[in-house]
Write a protein that holds these residues in place. Structure first.
Motif, mmCIF file in Angstrom:
data_model
loop_
_atom_site.group_PDB
_atom_site.id
_atom_site.type_symbol
_atom_site.label_atom_id
_atom_site.label_comp_id
_atom_site.label_asym_id
_atom_site.label_seq_id
_atom_site.Cartn_x
_atom_site.Cartn_y
_atom_site.Cartn_z
ATOM 1 N N MET A 157 0.854 -1.193 0.000
ATOM 2 C CA MET A 157 0.000 0.000 0.000
ATOM 3 C C MET A 157 0.883 1.233 0.000
ATOM 4 S SD MET A 157 -2.950 -1.068 2.642
ATOM 5 C CE MET A 157 -2.978 -2.848 2.712
ATOM 6 N N SER A 158 0.802 2.061 -0.989
ATOM 7 C CA SER A 158 1.705 3.194 -1.008
ATOM 8 C C SER A 158 0.957 4.478 -0.651
ATOM 9 C CB SER A 158 2.376 3.311 -2.376
ATOM 10 O OG SER A 158 1.592 4.071 -3.234
ATOM 11 N N HIS A 159 1.389 5.069 0.429
ATOM 12 C CA HIS A 159 0.873 6.369 0.814
ATOM 13 C C HIS A 159 2.011 7.092 1.497
ATOM 14 C CE1 HIS A 159 -0.776 3.105 3.467
ATOM 15 N NE2 HIS A 159 0.313 3.490 4.043
ATOM 16 N N GLN A 160 1.907 8.393 1.552
ATOM 17 C CA GLN A 160 2.946 9.170 2.225
ATOM 18 C C GLN A 160 2.993 8.762 3.700
ATOM 19 O OE1 GLN A 160 1.427 13.126 1.327
ATOM 20 N NE2 GLN A 160 3.157 13.425 -0.065
ATOM 21 N N THR A 161 4.202 8.745 4.230
ATOM 22 C CA THR A 161 4.356 8.272 5.618
ATOM 23 C C THR A 161 5.089 9.293 6.474
ATOM 24 O OG1 THR A 161 4.457 5.988 4.870
ATOM 25 C CG2 THR A 161 5.379 6.423 7.035
ATOM 26 N N VAL A 162 4.612 9.446 7.693
ATOM 27 C CA VAL A 162 5.334 10.247 8.672
ATOM 28 C C VAL A 162 5.785 9.298 9.776
ATOM 29 C CG1 VAL A 162 4.982 11.937 10.536
ATOM 30 C CG2 VAL A 162 4.248 12.471 8.213
ATOM 31 N N ILE A 163 7.007 9.487 10.255
ATOM 32 C CA ILE A 163 7.495 8.643 11.351
ATOM 33 C C ILE A 163 7.431 9.434 12.653
ATOM 34 C CG2 ILE A 163 9.493 7.403 12.290
ATOM 35 C CD1 ILE A 163 10.434 6.921 9.451
ATOM 36 N N VAL A 164 6.818 8.838 13.664
ATOM 37 C CA VAL A 164 6.844 9.429 14.997
ATOM 38 C C VAL A 164 7.943 8.680 15.749
ATOM 39 C CG1 VAL A 164 5.576 9.717 17.162
ATOM 40 C CG2 VAL A 164 4.402 10.058 14.980
ATOM 41 N N LEU A 165 9.035 9.346 16.026
ATOM 42 C CA LEU A 165 10.163 8.687 16.674
ATOM 43 C C LEU A 165 9.987 8.795 18.184
ATOM 44 C CD1 LEU A 165 12.356 7.201 15.217
ATOM 45 C CD2 LEU A 165 13.832 9.200 15.449
ATOM 46 N N ASP B 272 -4.251 21.794 14.616
ATOM 47 C CA ASP B 272 -4.020 22.652 13.439
ATOM 48 C C ASP B 272 -2.521 22.900 13.237
ATOM 49 O OD1 ASP B 272 -6.727 22.907 12.942
ATOM 50 O OD2 ASP B 272 -6.920 24.589 14.337
ATOM 51 N N MET B 273 -1.785 22.997 14.340
ATOM 52 C CA MET B 273 -0.332 23.203 14.218
ATOM 53 C C MET B 273 0.315 21.960 13.606
ATOM 54 S SD MET B 273 0.209 24.983 17.914
ATOM 55 C CE MET B 273 -0.797 26.395 18.360
ATOM 56 N N ILE B 274 -0.144 20.788 14.039
ATOM 57 C CA ILE B 274 0.386 19.544 13.464
ATOM 58 C C ILE B 274 0.010 19.487 11.977
ATOM 59 C CG2 ILE B 274 0.174 17.023 13.519
ATOM 60 C CD1 ILE B 274 -0.103 17.265 16.597
ATOM 61 N N ARG B 275 -1.234 19.885 11.679
ATOM 62 C CA ARG B 275 -1.665 19.891 10.280
ATOM 63 C C ARG B 275 -0.788 20.828 9.442
ATOM 64 N NH1 ARG B 275 -6.683 20.857 10.929
ATOM 65 N NH2 ARG B 275 -7.401 18.712 10.790
ATOM 66 N N ASN B 276 -0.482 22.002 10.002
ATOM 67 C CA ASN B 276 0.395 22.936 9.273
ATOM 68 C C ASN B 276 1.754 22.307 9.008
ATOM 69 O OD1 ASN B 276 -1.310 25.073 8.896
ATOM 70 N ND2 ASN B 276 -0.609 26.239 10.676
ATOM 71 N N CYS C 141 5.776 19.636 5.217
ATOM 72 C CA CYS C 141 6.166 18.329 4.652
ATOM 73 C C CYS C 141 5.535 18.078 3.270
ATOM 74 C CB CYS C 141 5.743 17.194 5.583
ATOM 75 S SG CYS C 141 6.366 17.343 7.247
ATOM 76 N N GLY C 142 4.612 18.896 2.877
ATOM 77 C CA GLY C 142 3.994 18.698 1.556
ATOM 78 C C GLY C 142 3.046 17.509 1.514
ATOM 79 N N ALA C 143 2.338 17.278 2.615
ATOM 80 C CA ALA C 143 1.406 16.142 2.643
ATOM 81 C C ALA C 143 0.264 16.367 1.644
ATOM 82 C CB ALA C 143 0.836 15.979 4.049
ATOM 83 N N ARG C 144 -0.212 15.268 1.073
ATOM 84 C CA ARG C 144 -1.343 15.344 0.142
ATOM 85 C C ARG C 144 -2.654 14.941 0.816
ATOM 86 N NH1 ARG C 144 2.365 12.462 -3.204
ATOM 87 N NH2 ARG C 144 1.314 10.542 -2.577
ATOM 88 N N GLY C 145 -2.548 14.303 1.981
ATOM 89 C CA GLY C 145 -3.756 13.835 2.667
ATOM 90 C C GLY C 145 -4.302 12.587 1.992
ATOM 91 N N ASP C 146 -3.408 11.608 1.764
ATOM 92 C CA ASP C 146 -3.859 10.416 1.028
ATOM 93 C C ASP C 146 -4.260 9.275 1.964
ATOM 94 O OD1 ASP C 146 -1.399 9.653 1.956
ATOM 95 O OD2 ASP C 146 -0.484 9.381 -0.013
ATOM 96 N N TRP C 147 -4.409 9.573 3.261
ATOM 97 C CA TRP C 147 -4.829 8.525 4.196
ATOM 98 C C TRP C 147 -6.292 8.754 4.560
ATOM 99 C CZ3 TRP C 147 -3.403 3.953 5.877
ATOM 100 C CH2 TRP C 147 -3.918 3.451 7.068
ATOM 101 N N THR C 148 -7.189 8.212 3.732
ATOM 102 C CA THR C 148 -8.616 8.290 4.061
ATOM 103 C C THR C 148 -9.115 6.859 4.122
ATOM 104 O OG1 THR C 148 -9.383 8.252 1.786
ATOM 105 C CG2 THR C 148 -8.880 10.430 2.711
ATOM 106 N N MET C 149 -10.184 6.644 4.861
ATOM 107 C CA MET C 149 -10.702 5.286 4.998
ATOM 108 C C MET C 149 -11.184 4.720 3.660
ATOM 109 S SD MET C 149 -10.266 3.429 7.294
ATOM 110 C CE MET C 149 -9.023 3.967 8.418
ATOM 111 N N GLY C 150 -11.742 5.611 2.838
ATOM 112 C CA GLY C 150 -12.200 5.163 1.521
ATOM 113 C C GLY C 150 -11.031 4.623 0.709
ATOM 114 N N ASP C 151 -9.936 5.388 0.680
ATOM 115 C CA ASP C 151 -8.744 4.964 -0.068
ATOM 116 C C ASP C 151 -8.163 3.702 0.547
ATOM 117 O OD1 ASP C 151 -8.941 7.112 -1.679
ATOM 118 O OD2 ASP C 151 -7.385 8.297 -0.689
ATOM 119 N N TYR C 152 -8.115 3.699 1.879
ATOM 120 C CA TYR C 152 -7.534 2.549 2.560
ATOM 121 C C TYR C 152 -8.302 1.290 2.195
ATOM 122 C CZ TYR C 152 -5.864 -0.686 6.023
ATOM 123 O OH TYR C 152 -5.316 -1.791 6.605
#
Ligand code: XMP
Length: 513
Positions: free
Chosen positions: A1-9, A183-187, A193-204
């Motif tokens: 499954m390819s979607h943009q990923t963020v790592i929480v370290l 909202d700060m995290i969203r910013n 980071c240039g997120a596209r918002g490709d993690w939706t339940m429909g897409d998943y």
């Protein structure tokens, strides 16, 4: 499954899962990884951004968890939260020290002033409350960084180096107390980071269905359906993907709540799958006859469950894949180590040893519970299945103290239904993580009409918890408890006394057996 990923370290903070939740709520996939994750593994995940979590240590302590300096050269934006912010400063030429006077040591809600030219605060109010919890502070900000937020006590609440995409905040944007924290995290995700918002339940859902189809080909798939949220959603997903190549075995041990077996069956009728309801009520009851020890009951149910499941599995011949409803918290919270056995949990997860198959499919492995529920809704599962509270594998057997008999089960079922019905009418579900009735084995004297009664005491139990490892008893309003009590005593034969369990876990457990 390819979607943009963020790592929480993960540097040991208490809100790490919450950060991951917030990122996903913003429509971006993310995973929590230990701070020791190798650079190769991090590169392989191709993250669009990295978030350093908080943590209880001090960055200047040589024994504290440290970031690999290479991470700052990856060219990937980083947001450091609390300890994570101090790590940025510490590593990039700043200086972090213990706050000597109380004013620089901040805990709790703090009025904070933001520079809204900074991408992190863009479009948000210039002043607001943040949630602080730090005993160290940045005495010197690293070169190239600007100060972009301050409080009355602290000049450097947030720092950034926009050219490199490095941001640090001393407070916790992930907790609700911080106004506009999400909202700060969203910013950070979208503006930095240039997120596209490709993690939706429909897409998943679509991607998961495609992946399962490709993997399974024309193979046969088997799933043990308990009627719980996770196995129900996994079943619905695989049903959508491979239809009648799937066999769902629902072992009805007769220890379900009122109408539950029929509800599960009805929900799965709409899919063209081989839904098998193994009606083993009599078998389970006969095995449990005369057994009063809680652990014996659990063992018997666990063993019989596997036997019944195995017998059904044999009927479909060679199974290629076994589906399991493992979810993300199960993956990260694995391994209880040397912890003492309090109760032998009966879970469908123990099955692989007994059924011959090639591979396991875990289609919910990347999802949190609320995401599993959202996926269930996408797939069209009814609300009562999607919102089900946890229900233990051994079912009502461990809520019917002492010997389990059909009569006692019937009494318990009716009482439990009334409790749930009144909770629903009072719209209290949101405040109660798990609530149910327990039929004690104790009888006492009462008076009904003009006559003496000598009947069972029923206990009501409700807990509020986020992880079920510890739990507080729920402060249910007295009038609701009163309605439940009056109805049960009037409507359910053989109960003449109701008590409410006011013990937390620990020292009690959630279930009584
Ligand atoms: P306790 O009673 O240990 O329960 O505080 C913690 C949570 O686990 C559930 N529970 C079980 N779940 N199989 C399960 O799948 C089991 O055998 C089992 N026993 C308890 C319990 O309902 C609560 O949510």
């Amino acid at each position: 499954m390819s979607h943009q990923t963020v790592i929480v370290l993960d540097f040991g903070g208490q809100y790490n899962q919450l950060i991951a939740r917030r990122v996903r709520e913003c429509g971006v996939y993310c995973e929590v990884k230990p701070y020791t994750t190798s650079m190769d593994d991090i590169r392989a995940m191709n993250p669009i951004g990295i978030i350093f979590t908080g943590g209880p240590n001090s960055v200047y302590d040589p024994k504290s968890p440290q970031a690999n300096p290479e991470i700052f050269r990856l060219g990937v934006p980083i947001l450091g939260i609390c300890y994570g912010c101090q790590l940025l400063a510490h590593n990039l030429g700043g200086r972090v020290v213990a706050a000597t006077d109380d004013s620089a040591r901040e805990y709790g809600k703090t009025e904070t002033y933001f520079n809204t030219d900074c991408k992190l605060f863009q479009g948000l109010p210039a002043q607001g409350i943040t949630w602080m919890s730090h005993g160290d502070y940045m005495e010197k900000v690293p070169e190239g960084f600007s100060l972009v937020a301050h409080s009355d006590a602290c000049p450097n609440v947030a720092i950034c180096d926009e050219a490199r995409g490095f941001y640090g905040v001393q407070y916790h944007p992930e907790v609700n107390h911080t106004q506009h924290g999400t909202d700060m995290i969203r910013n950070f995700l979208y503006e930095v980071c240039g997120a596209r918002g490709d993690w939706t339940m429909g897409d998943y859902k679509e991607t998961a269905i495609r992946t399962i189809r490709e993997k399974v080909g024309s193979g046969k798939v088997l799933l043990a359906l308990s009627g719980g949220v996770d196995s129900s959603v996994a079943a619905a997903l695989v049903a959508e993907a491979v239809g009648n190549q799937l066999t769902c075995v629902f072992v009805d041990h007769g220890l379900m709540r009122l109408n539950e077996g029929d509800e599960v069956e009805a929900a799965f009728k709409k899919w063209d799958i081989n839904f098998v309801r193994a009606n083993a009520q009599d078998l389970f009851l006969s095995k449990l006859a005369g057994v009063t020890d809680p652990e014996r009951k659990r063992k018997i149910i666990g063993e019989e469950f596997i036997r019944v499941f195995e017998a059904e599995a044999k009927k479909i011949g060679q199974v290629d894949y076994l589906v399991q409803g493992t979810i993300y918290p199960d993956v990260i919270e694995s391994g209880a180590g040397d912890a003492a056995v309090i109760k032998s949990h009966h879970n469908v997860g123990g099955l692989p040893d007994y059924v011959d198959f090639k591979e396991i499919i875990e289609p919910l492995r990347m999802l949190f519970k609320d995401e599993v529920r959202a996926l269930g809704r996408e797939l069209g599962l009814p609300e009562y299945l999607v919102m089900r509270q946890p229900f233990p594998g051994p079912g009502l057997a461990i809520r019917c103290l002492g010997e389990v008999t059909p009569e006692k089960l019937e009494t318990l079922r009716q009482a439990d239904f009334i409790f749930r019905d009144e909770v629903a009418k009072a719209h209290l579900e949101g405040t109660m993580s798990q609530y149910f009735a327990v039929l004690t084995n104790m009888r006492s004297v009462g008076v009904m009409g003009d006559g003496r009664t000598y009947d069972y005491t029923l206990a009501l139990r409700s807990v509020t918890t986020s992880d079920f490892m510890t739990a507080d008893w729920t402060r249910i309003p007295y009038d609701v408890l009163d309605r439940v009590s009056v109805r049960i005593v009037n409507e359910v034969p053989h109960i003449n006394r109701i008590v409410y369990d006011i013990t937390s876990k620990p020292p009690a457990t959630i279930e009584w057996e």
